[in-house]
Design a protein around this motif. Structure first.
Motif, PDB file in Angstrom:
ATOM      1  N   PRO A  34      -6.415  -0.741   2.170  1.00  0.00           N
ATOM      2  CA  PRO A  34      -6.159   0.034   0.953  1.00  0.00           C
ATOM      3  C   PRO A  34      -7.413   1.081   0.804  1.00  0.00           C
ATOM      4  CG  PRO A  34      -5.989  -1.993   0.233  1.00  0.00           C
ATOM      5  CD  PRO A  34      -6.400  -2.181   1.809  1.00  0.00           C
ATOM      6  N   GLY A  76       0.904  -1.309  -0.144  1.00  0.00           N
ATOM      7  CA  GLY A  76      -0.064  -0.045  -0.155  1.00  0.00           C
ATOM      8  C   GLY A  76       0.830   1.291   0.044  1.00  0.00           C
ATOM      9  N   LYS A 125      -1.921   7.386   5.753  1.00  0.00           N
ATOM     10  CA  LYS A 125      -2.362   6.461   4.517  1.00  0.00           C
ATOM     11  C   LYS A 125      -2.406   4.973   5.034  1.00  0.00           C
ATOM     12  CE  LYS A 125      -1.888  10.213   1.279  1.00  0.00           C
ATOM     13  NZ  LYS A 125      -1.478  10.578  -0.092  1.00  0.00           N
ATOM     14  N   ASP A 126      -2.910   4.132   3.927  1.00  0.00           N
ATOM     15  CA  ASP A 126      -2.929   2.712   4.254  1.00  0.00           C
ATOM     16  C   ASP A 126      -1.726   1.983   4.356  1.00  0.00           C
ATOM     17  OD1 ASP A 126      -3.022   3.268   0.984  1.00  0.00           O
ATOM     18  OD2 ASP A 126      -2.916   1.348   0.999  1.00  0.00           O
ATOM     19  N   ARG A 167      -3.110  -3.242  10.139  1.00  0.00           N
ATOM     20  CA  ARG A 167      -3.345  -2.614   8.852  1.00  0.00           C
ATOM     21  C   ARG A 167      -4.238  -1.657   8.979  1.00  0.00           C
ATOM     22  NH1 ARG A 167      -6.230  -5.682   3.914  1.00  0.00           N
ATOM     23  NH2 ARG A 167      -4.385  -4.891   2.922  1.00  0.00           N
ATOM     24  N   ILE A 168      -3.973  -0.603   7.963  1.00  0.00           N
ATOM     25  CA  ILE A 168      -5.206   0.305   7.545  1.00  0.00           C
ATOM     26  C   ILE A 168      -5.633  -0.097   5.983  1.00  0.00           C
ATOM     27  CG2 ILE A 168      -5.649   2.781   6.755  1.00  0.00           C
ATOM     28  CD1 ILE A 168      -3.670   3.760   9.001  1.00  0.00           C
ATOM     29  N   ASN A 210      -7.931   3.618   2.531  1.00  0.00           N
ATOM     30  CA  ASN A 210      -8.659   4.067   3.586  1.00  0.00           C
ATOM     31  C   ASN A 210      -7.562   4.919   4.384  1.00  0.00           C
ATOM     32  OD1 ASN A 210     -11.614   2.996   4.284  1.00  0.00           O
ATOM     33  ND2 ASN A 210     -10.434   1.126   3.916  1.00  0.00           N
ATOM     34  N   GLN A 211      -7.674   5.662   5.347  1.00  0.00           N
ATOM     35  CA  GLN A 211      -6.758   6.395   5.940  1.00  0.00           C
ATOM     36  C   GLN A 211      -7.235   6.928   7.410  1.00  0.00           C
ATOM     37  OE1 GLN A 211      -6.968   9.847   3.345  1.00  0.00           O
ATOM     38  NE2 GLN A 211      -8.698  10.458   4.269  1.00  0.00           N
TER      39      GLN A 211
END
Length: 191
Positions: free
Chosen positions: A69, A38, A54-55, A66-67, A71-72
């Protein structure tokens, strides 16, 4: 219980986050690493009070966080004060509820103390593999001078994937393909 076959069928749910965490730590290492997926938690300064993370994916002592994809996470930075400096830290906090065993992760901002010189705020370093219920993974140091953010400094290491590591070949032949003496071992590293 002694031996536990993690990837075998047991007729019931039996795989725990500790099982997966130990496995991940054994492969990736027991430290804290951002993976090359990502946006790798890229920080974007939106204003003097907002930073977007960010992701990406990370491994914190075996725990995969994880964050997703596209997304933020938005981080709010408290106002700075004129004529003084401050460091804030953007972290991902791992927590485990000791009553329910529920584990969570969240992005947080730890606010530093304003002064003539900026000092990082204290964060929690726990041993998740050893049973700690809280641990902070520092992502960024946000430097404020007066009212303005002057820098956002990365604090994490990035883990190189196995596909990016060099191949190592070894044998009893020298690099020029001649045969060595008994007991000689030669290595060739190909990146």
């Amino acid at each position: 219980m002694g031996v536990h076959l993690v990837t075998g069928y047991a007729g019931k749910e039996h795989i725990t986050s500790a099982d997966d965490g130990a496995f991940n730590a054994g492969i990736a290492g027991s430290g804290k690493y951002v993976l090359q997926t990502g946006s790798m938690f890229e920080a974007e300064v939106v204003s003097n009070n907002k930073i977007k993370i960010k992701d990406g994916d990370l491994i914190n002592q075996g725990r995969h966080i994880r964050i997703a994809p596209d997304n933020q996470e938005e981080c709010t930075i408290d106002n700075g004060l004129q004529s003084v400096k401050r460091n804030d830290l953007i972290i991902i906090r791992y927590s485990k509820n000791i009553e329910t065993d529920v584990e969570t992760a969240q992005v947080m901002v730890l606010k530093g103390v304003s002064g003539a010189t900026a000092v990082d705020p204290t964060y929690t370093s726990g041993d998740i593999l050893g049973g700690a219920v809280t641990d902070d993974f520092p992502l960024y140091r946000v430097k404020l001078d007066g009212l303005n953010i002057t820098a956002v400094e990365k604090m994490f290491a990035t883990l190189v994937p196995l596909s990016g590591r060099p191949n190592i070949y070894y044998g009893t032949s020298a690099p020029d393909n001649s045969v060595g003496k008994d007991g000689d071992v030669y290595m060739k590293i190909i990146s």
